[in-house]
Design a protein around this motif. Structure first.
Motif, PDB file in Angstrom:
ATOM      1  N   ILE A  20       0.732  -1.298  -0.104  1.00  0.00           N
ATOM      2  CA  ILE A  20      -0.018  -0.089   0.037  1.00  0.00           C
ATOM      3  C   ILE A  20       1.099   1.277  -0.045  1.00  0.00           C
ATOM      4  O   ILE A  20       1.835   1.348   0.984  1.00  0.00           O
ATOM      5  N   VAL A  21       0.894   1.765  -1.219  1.00  0.00           N
ATOM      6  CA  VAL A  21       1.659   3.022  -1.287  1.00  0.00           C
ATOM      7  C   VAL A  21       1.158   4.307  -0.532  1.00  0.00           C
ATOM      8  O   VAL A  21       0.045   4.641  -0.537  1.00  0.00           O
ATOM      9  N   ASP A  22       2.096   5.214   0.248  1.00  0.00           N
ATOM     10  CA  ASP A  22       1.555   6.273   0.742  1.00  0.00           C
ATOM     11  C   ASP A  22       0.829   7.259  -0.166  1.00  0.00           C
ATOM     12  O   ASP A  22       1.309   7.592  -1.313  1.00  0.00           O
ATOM     13  N   PRO A  23      -0.560   7.714   0.141  1.00  0.00           N
ATOM     14  CA  PRO A  23      -1.092   8.546  -0.606  1.00  0.00           C
ATOM     15  C   PRO A  23      -0.405   9.656  -1.298  1.00  0.00           C
ATOM     16  O   PRO A  23      -0.699  10.140  -2.333  1.00  0.00           O
ATOM     17  N   ALA A  24       0.462  10.100  -0.338  1.00  0.00           N
ATOM     18  CA  ALA A  24       1.326  11.510  -0.666  1.00  0.00           C
ATOM     19  C   ALA A  24       2.270  11.114  -1.918  1.00  0.00           C
ATOM     20  O   ALA A  24       2.560  11.674  -2.854  1.00  0.00           O
ATOM     21  N   ASP A  25       2.752   9.852  -2.005  1.00  0.00           N
ATOM     22  CA  ASP A  25       3.558   9.330  -2.976  1.00  0.00           C
ATOM     23  C   ASP A  25       2.920   8.461  -4.301  1.00  0.00           C
ATOM     24  O   ASP A  25       3.753   8.456  -5.212  1.00  0.00           O
ATOM     25  N   PHE A  26       1.892   8.140  -4.155  1.00  0.00           N
ATOM     26  CA  PHE A  26       1.207   7.473  -5.296  1.00  0.00           C
ATOM     27  C   PHE A  26       1.298   8.208  -6.591  1.00  0.00           C
ATOM     28  O   PHE A  26       1.598   7.517  -7.451  1.00  0.00           O
ATOM     29  N   PRO A  27       1.131   9.595  -6.648  1.00  0.00           N
ATOM     30  CA  PRO A  27       0.977  10.150  -7.864  1.00  0.00           C
ATOM     31  C   PRO A  27       2.514  10.174  -8.690  1.00  0.00           C
ATOM     32  O   PRO A  27       2.339  10.345  -9.841  1.00  0.00           O
ATOM     33  N   ARG A  28       3.259  10.034  -7.879  1.00  0.00           N
ATOM     34  CA  ARG A  28       4.683   9.742  -8.273  1.00  0.00           C
ATOM     35  C   ARG A  28       4.970   8.725  -8.994  1.00  0.00           C
ATOM     36  O   ARG A  28       6.005   8.542  -9.836  1.00  0.00           O
ATOM     37  N   LEU A  29       4.088   7.502  -8.794  1.00  0.00           N
ATOM     38  CA  LEU A  29       4.342   6.372  -9.566  1.00  0.00           C
ATOM     39  C   LEU A  29       3.954   6.287 -11.187  1.00  0.00           C
ATOM     40  O   LEU A  29       2.762   7.060 -11.070  1.00  0.00           O
ATOM     41  N   PRO A  30       4.468   5.407 -11.793  1.00  0.00           N
ATOM     42  CA  PRO A  30       3.785   5.263 -13.101  1.00  0.00           C
ATOM     43  C   PRO A  30       2.458   4.605 -13.021  1.00  0.00           C
ATOM     44  O   PRO A  30       2.406   3.676 -12.124  1.00  0.00           O
ATOM     45  N   PRO A  31       1.633   4.917 -13.944  1.00  0.00           N
ATOM     46  CA  PRO A  31       0.419   3.963 -13.417  1.00  0.00           C
ATOM     47  C   PRO A  31       0.510   2.622 -13.832  1.00  0.00           C
ATOM     48  O   PRO A  31       1.222   2.157 -14.384  1.00  0.00           O
ATOM     49  N   ALA A  32      -0.559   1.685 -12.990  1.00  0.00           N
ATOM     50  CA  ALA A  32      -0.384   0.467 -13.287  1.00  0.00           C
ATOM     51  C   ALA A  32      -0.879  -0.123 -14.473  1.00  0.00           C
ATOM     52  O   ALA A  32      -1.807   0.653 -15.037  1.00  0.00           O
ATOM     53  N   SER A  33      -0.325  -1.179 -14.936  1.00  0.00           N
ATOM     54  CA  SER A  33      -0.769  -1.652 -16.232  1.00  0.00           C
ATOM     55  C   SER A  33      -2.276  -2.374 -16.084  1.00  0.00           C
ATOM     56  O   SER A  33      -2.671  -2.589 -14.727  1.00  0.00           O
ATOM     57  N   GLU A  34      -2.833  -2.618 -17.046  1.00  0.00           N
ATOM     58  CA  GLU A  34      -4.188  -3.242 -16.876  1.00  0.00           C
ATOM     59  C   GLU A  34      -4.104  -4.663 -16.214  1.00  0.00           C
ATOM     60  O   GLU A  34      -4.676  -5.255 -15.452  1.00  0.00           O
ATOM     61  N   ASP A  35      -2.910  -5.319 -16.613  1.00  0.00           N
ATOM     62  CA  ASP A  35      -2.762  -6.778 -16.060  1.00  0.00           C
ATOM     63  C   ASP A  35      -2.404  -6.469 -14.565  1.00  0.00           C
ATOM     64  O   ASP A  35      -3.049  -7.251 -13.706  1.00  0.00           O
ATOM     65  N   GLU A  36      -1.778  -5.645 -14.147  1.00  0.00           N
ATOM     66  CA  GLU A  36      -1.324  -5.222 -12.538  1.00  0.00           C
ATOM     67  C   GLU A  36      -3.008  -4.928 -11.977  1.00  0.00           C
ATOM     68  O   GLU A  36      -3.119  -5.366 -10.780  1.00  0.00           O
ATOM     69  N   GLU A  37      -3.679  -4.240 -12.645  1.00  0.00           N
ATOM     70  CA  GLU A  37      -5.077  -3.823 -12.008  1.00  0.00           C
ATOM     71  C   GLU A  37      -5.808  -4.927 -11.759  1.00  0.00           C
ATOM     72  O   GLU A  37      -6.261  -5.170 -10.820  1.00  0.00           O
ATOM     73  N   ASP A  38      -5.762  -5.925 -12.988  1.00  0.00           N
ATOM     74  CA  ASP A  38      -6.795  -7.285 -12.710  1.00  0.00           C
ATOM     75  C   ASP A  38      -6.086  -8.038 -11.405  1.00  0.00           C
ATOM     76  O   ASP A  38      -6.839  -8.833 -10.755  1.00  0.00           O
ATOM     77  N   MET A  39      -4.635  -7.997 -11.423  1.00  0.00           N
ATOM     78  CA  MET A  39      -4.257  -9.154 -10.341  1.00  0.00           C
ATOM     79  C   MET A  39      -4.646  -8.341  -8.993  1.00  0.00           C
ATOM     80  O   MET A  39      -4.903  -8.967  -7.975  1.00  0.00           O
ATOM     81  N   LEU A  40      -4.416  -6.947  -9.113  1.00  0.00           N
ATOM     82  CA  LEU A  40      -4.910  -6.427  -7.615  1.00  0.00           C
ATOM     83  C   LEU A  40      -6.339  -6.634  -7.274  1.00  0.00           C
ATOM     84  O   LEU A  40      -6.646  -6.484  -6.015  1.00  0.00           O
ATOM     85  N   ASP A  41      -7.174  -6.804  -8.161  1.00  0.00           N
ATOM     86  CA  ASP A  41      -8.435  -7.079  -7.864  1.00  0.00           C
ATOM     87  C   ASP A  41      -8.583  -8.228  -7.276  1.00  0.00           C
ATOM     88  O   ASP A  41      -9.776  -8.578  -6.621  1.00  0.00           O
ATOM     89  N   LEU A  42      -7.867  -9.264  -7.431  1.00  0.00           N
ATOM     90  CA  LEU A  42      -7.882 -10.516  -6.682  1.00  0.00           C
ATOM     91  C   LEU A  42      -7.105 -10.493  -5.388  1.00  0.00           C
ATOM     92  O   LEU A  42      -7.176 -11.485  -4.633  1.00  0.00           O
ATOM     93  N   ALA A  43      -6.413  -9.448  -4.951  1.00  0.00           N
ATOM     94  CA  ALA A  43      -5.591  -9.571  -3.632  1.00  0.00           C
ATOM     95  C   ALA A  43      -6.473  -9.083  -2.662  1.00  0.00           C
ATOM     96  O   ALA A  43      -7.578  -8.398  -2.828  1.00  0.00           O
ATOM     97  N   ALA A  44      -6.130  -9.446  -1.465  1.00  0.00           N
ATOM     98  CA  ALA A  44      -6.988  -9.046  -0.252  1.00  0.00           C
ATOM     99  C   ALA A  44      -6.711  -7.827   0.217  1.00  0.00           C
ATOM    100  O   ALA A  44      -5.478  -7.398   0.060  1.00  0.00           O
ATOM    101  N   ALA A  45      -7.582  -7.147   0.817  1.00  0.00           N
ATOM    102  CA  ALA A  45      -7.187  -5.894   1.646  1.00  0.00           C
ATOM    103  C   ALA A  45      -6.606  -4.694   0.795  1.00  0.00           C
ATOM    104  O   ALA A  45      -5.835  -4.044   1.078  1.00  0.00           O
ATOM    105  N   THR A  46      -7.038  -4.912  -0.538  1.00  0.00           N
ATOM    106  CA  THR A  46      -6.373  -3.755  -1.533  1.00  0.00           C
ATOM    107  C   THR A  46      -7.020  -2.176  -0.910  1.00  0.00           C
ATOM    108  O   THR A  46      -8.023  -2.153  -0.590  1.00  0.00           O
ATOM    109  N   THR A  47      -6.414  -1.069  -1.266  1.00  0.00           N
ATOM    110  CA  THR A  47      -6.853   0.156  -1.159  1.00  0.00           C
ATOM    111  C   THR A  47      -6.742   0.738  -2.548  1.00  0.00           C
ATOM    112  O   THR A  47      -5.945   0.446  -3.346  1.00  0.00           O
ATOM    113  N   ARG A  48      -7.130   2.174  -2.389  1.00  0.00           N
ATOM    114  CA  ARG A  48      -6.852   2.935  -3.624  1.00  0.00           C
ATOM    115  C   ARG A  48      -5.396   3.155  -4.307  1.00  0.00           C
ATOM    116  O   ARG A  48      -5.024   3.508  -5.221  1.00  0.00           O
TER     117      ARG A  48
END
Ligand code: FES
Length: 111
Positions: free
Chosen positions: A52-80
Motif C-alpha cells: 500500500i503506497v503512501d497516498p502522498a507518494d502514489f501520484p509519483r508512480l507510473p500508472p499500473a498496467s491493466e494486468d497489474e490492476e486485474d491482479m490487484l482486484d484478486l488481492a485481499a485488503a487492497t486500497t486505492r
C-alpha cells in the motif's frame, strides 16, 4: 542511492532501505527482510507482493498496467493506492517512497 521506507502492517515499525536505480521494489523489500512473498517472482501471477503506497507518494508512480490492476482486484485488503511491488521499478524520482506492508499479504495464492 534511493531511499525507500517500509512501514510494518501495524504501523509500529518503519524500515528505511537503500535501493539502486532499476531495482524492483519487491527486490528491495526482500533484501531488507520485509514479509512479501513475491511467489511468482514478478510474473504478475500471485499478488503476494501487494503493498500500500503512501497516498502522498502514489501520484509519483507510473500508472499500473491493466494486468497489474486485474491482479490487484484478486488481492485481499487492497486500497486505492495498492500496487504490486514487483511492478515498481525504482528511479531517482521515487527517492523517499513510502509503502506499507498489508496485514494479509501472505498466502493469498489460490484464493
Ligand atoms: Fe507475483 Fe508480484 S511477485 S505479482
Amino acid at each position: 542511492m534511493i531511499k525507500v521506507a517500509f512501514l510494518s502492517s501495524d504501523g509500529a515499525r518503519t524500515d528505511i532501505a537503500d535501493a539502486e536505480e532499476g531495482q524492483s521494489l519487491l527486490e528491495v523489500a526482500q533484501a531488507y527482510g520485509q514479509p512479501l512473498e513475491g511467489t511468482c517472482e514478478g510474473q504478475m501471477a500471485c499478488s503476494t507482493c501487494h503493498v500500500i503506497v503512501d497516498p502522498a507518494d502514489f501520484p509519483r508512480l507510473p500508472p499500473a498496467s491493466e494486468d497489474e490492476e486485474d491482479m490487484l482486484d484478486l488481492a485481499a485488503a487492497t486500497t486505492r493506492t495498492s500496487r504490486l511491488a514487483c511492478q515498481i521499478t525504482l528511479t531517482a524520482e521515487l527517492d523517499g517512497l513510502k509503502v506499507r506492508i498489508p496485514g494479509e499479504s501472505r498466502n493469498m495464492q489460490g484464493l
